[in-house]
Scaffold this motif. Structure first.
Motif, short mmCIF file in Angstrom:
data_model
loop_
_atom_site.label_atom_id
_atom_site.label_comp_id
_atom_site.label_asym_id
_atom_site.label_seq_id
_atom_site.Cartn_x
_atom_site.Cartn_y
_atom_site.Cartn_z
N THR A 115 0.85 -1.18 0.00
CA THR A 115 0.00 0.00 0.00
C THR A 115 0.89 1.23 0.00
O THR A 115 2.12 1.13 0.01
N SER A 116 0.29 2.42 -0.03
CA SER A 116 1.07 3.66 -0.06
C SER A 116 0.45 4.69 0.86
O SER A 116 -0.78 4.85 0.89
N ILE A 117 1.30 5.39 1.60
CA ILE A 117 0.86 6.40 2.56
C ILE A 117 1.92 7.50 2.62
O ILE A 117 2.94 7.41 1.96
N TYR A 118 1.67 8.54 3.39
CA TYR A 118 2.74 9.48 3.74
C TYR A 118 2.48 10.01 5.14
O TYR A 118 1.33 10.07 5.61
N ALA A 119 3.53 10.35 5.84
CA ALA A 119 3.47 10.56 7.29
C ALA A 119 2.57 11.71 7.71
O ALA A 119 1.88 11.62 8.73
N THR A 120 2.54 12.81 6.96
CA THR A 120 1.77 13.98 7.39
C THR A 120 0.32 13.94 6.94
O THR A 120 -0.43 14.88 7.20
N CYS A 121 -0.08 12.89 6.28
CA CYS A 121 -1.46 12.76 5.80
C CYS A 121 -2.40 12.63 6.99
O CYS A 121 -2.19 11.80 7.88
N THR A 122 -3.45 13.44 7.01
CA THR A 122 -4.45 13.37 8.09
C THR A 122 -5.81 12.94 7.58
O THR A 122 -6.79 12.98 8.32
N HIS A 123 -5.87 12.55 6.32
CA HIS A 123 -7.17 12.20 5.73
C HIS A 123 -7.34 10.68 5.65
O HIS A 123 -7.78 10.06 6.61
N THR A 124 -6.98 10.09 4.53
CA THR A 124 -7.24 8.65 4.36
C THR A 124 -6.06 7.76 4.74
O THR A 124 -6.26 6.57 4.94
N CYS A 125 -4.85 8.32 4.85
CA CYS A 125 -3.71 7.46 5.22
C CYS A 125 -3.90 6.81 6.59
O CYS A 125 -3.59 5.62 6.75
N PRO A 126 -4.40 7.53 7.61
CA PRO A 126 -4.68 6.85 8.88
C PRO A 126 -5.69 5.72 8.71
O PRO A 126 -5.58 4.67 9.36
N MET A 127 -6.66 5.91 7.82
CA MET A 127 -7.64 4.86 7.57
C MET A 127 -6.99 3.67 6.88
O MET A 127 -7.32 2.51 7.17
N ILE A 128 -6.04 3.94 5.97
CA ILE A 128 -5.33 2.86 5.28
C ILE A 128 -4.56 2.01 6.29
O ILE A 128 -4.64 0.77 6.30
N LEU A 129 -3.82 2.67 7.18
CA LEU A 129 -3.01 1.95 8.16
C LEU A 129 -3.88 1.20 9.16
O LEU A 129 -3.58 0.07 9.55
#
Length: 311
Positions: A169-183
């Motif tokens: 999958t792909s994320i980035y550390a400062t993301c506050t939208h869907t990245c927390p949902m992905i993790l």
């Protein structure tokens, strides 16, 4: 007709109606945080609403409070604009309680009608219509090889984990939208496996912001989400290498103008024991359930002989 519209928008009628509607809409949105989750259409709608709008985690019951702040500050700023533009007629009308009551009733009727319409359109999906069909969904695509650095500063390549089932999958550390949902979804999916199955699955989350996400930054993210006890790697590396890999994986993304945020696809790519791209999933409870079933299926498959350890 034109005279009526001009009168409506230049006098107290429009601003009063809008202010009442904004307040009632905000009240309704905030109240959704307290609606209990259930198997009913209303309960299912409330859960989906909280997940997507408030960053709600069903497993812990926690919210991303920044989301609620945004839902509060936006209508407040719009209300201030309305006060600024129509302050003179608004001051006069607040001296007449009858007018306020009339427009409050109209706004209440509008908000209730719109809310009821959305609820009537929202139906709990039938499990029969959305059952996981592994043969129909499975693909057989070649996954690109890569060599990156994980959050513990260890080199990691796909070749290292041939014989395992891999979630990319792909994320980035400062993301506050869907990245927390992905993790969170990745972690919950792994938790749906038994211990033996979980040992056969490797999670690899590739940063979309390699110029910022150093191993140290990603290590803090790993600690935040409690990935220490999982076969998990948060990956970064050379900017060109990372972006080339994301392109080859068809991860859609682009930088937002005048913002550090990245608009991106929310994607999970599952590789089988041969290292072949087998399934692609997205965010959502249904997709999480399907990914769990896919992982169990892939783990149960025989390990190719070339990846079997010989003592």
């Amino acid at each position: 007709m034109f005279e009526y519209l001009e009168k409506y928008f230049t006098t107290w009628r429009f601003p009063v109606f809008m202010l009442v509607t904004l307040f009632l809409s905000w009240l309704l949105i905030m109240s959704m945080a307290f609606v209990p989750v259930s198997d009913t259409a209303w309960g299912a709608f409330a859960e989906d609403f909280k997940v997507w709008c408030f960053g709600y985690d069903p497993e812990t019951g926690s919210f991303q409070w920044i989301y609620m702040f945004m839902f509060t500050i936006n209508p407040m700023m719009l209300a201030l604009v309305i006060f600024f533009v129509w302050h003179e007629p608004i001051k006069k009308v607040f001296a007449s309680p009858l007018i306020i009551k009339k427009h409050t009733a109209m706004a209440v009727l509008l908000v209730i009608s719109v809310s009821a319409s959305f609820l009537m359109m929202y139906e709990t999906p039938s499990e029969d219509n959305f059952e996981f069909r592994p043969a129909a969904l499975r693909v057989s695509l070649t996954a690109p090889e890569f060599s990156l650095i994980n959050h513990r500063e260890d080199p990691v390549s796909l070749q290292d984990y041939k014989g395992k089932v891999v979630i990319l999958t792909s994320i980035y550390a400062t993301c506050t939208h869907t990245c927390p949902m992905i993790l969170n979804q990745a972690k919950k999916t792994l938790n749906n496996l038994n211990e033996k199955e979980r040992e056969e699955v490797v999670l690899m989350a590739i940063t979309m912001q390699p110029e910022i996400d150093t191993p140290g930054v990603l290590n803090r993210v790993a600690e935040q989400y409690g990935f220490e006890d999982y076969n998990a790697h948060l990956l970064t590396g050379d900017v060109d290498d990372v972006n080339t890999l994301l392109d080859r994986l068809n991860v859609s993304r682009f930088k937002m103008e005048d913002s550090p945020d990245i608009s991106h696809a929310n994607l999970f790519i599952v590789l089988d024991r041969k290292g072949t791209l087998a399934y692609r999933f997205a965010l959502g409870e249904l997709q999480q359930d399907w990914m769990t079933q896919a992982l169990k299926l892939l783990v149960s498959e025989e390990i190719p002989s070339q990846f079997t350890k010989v003592d």
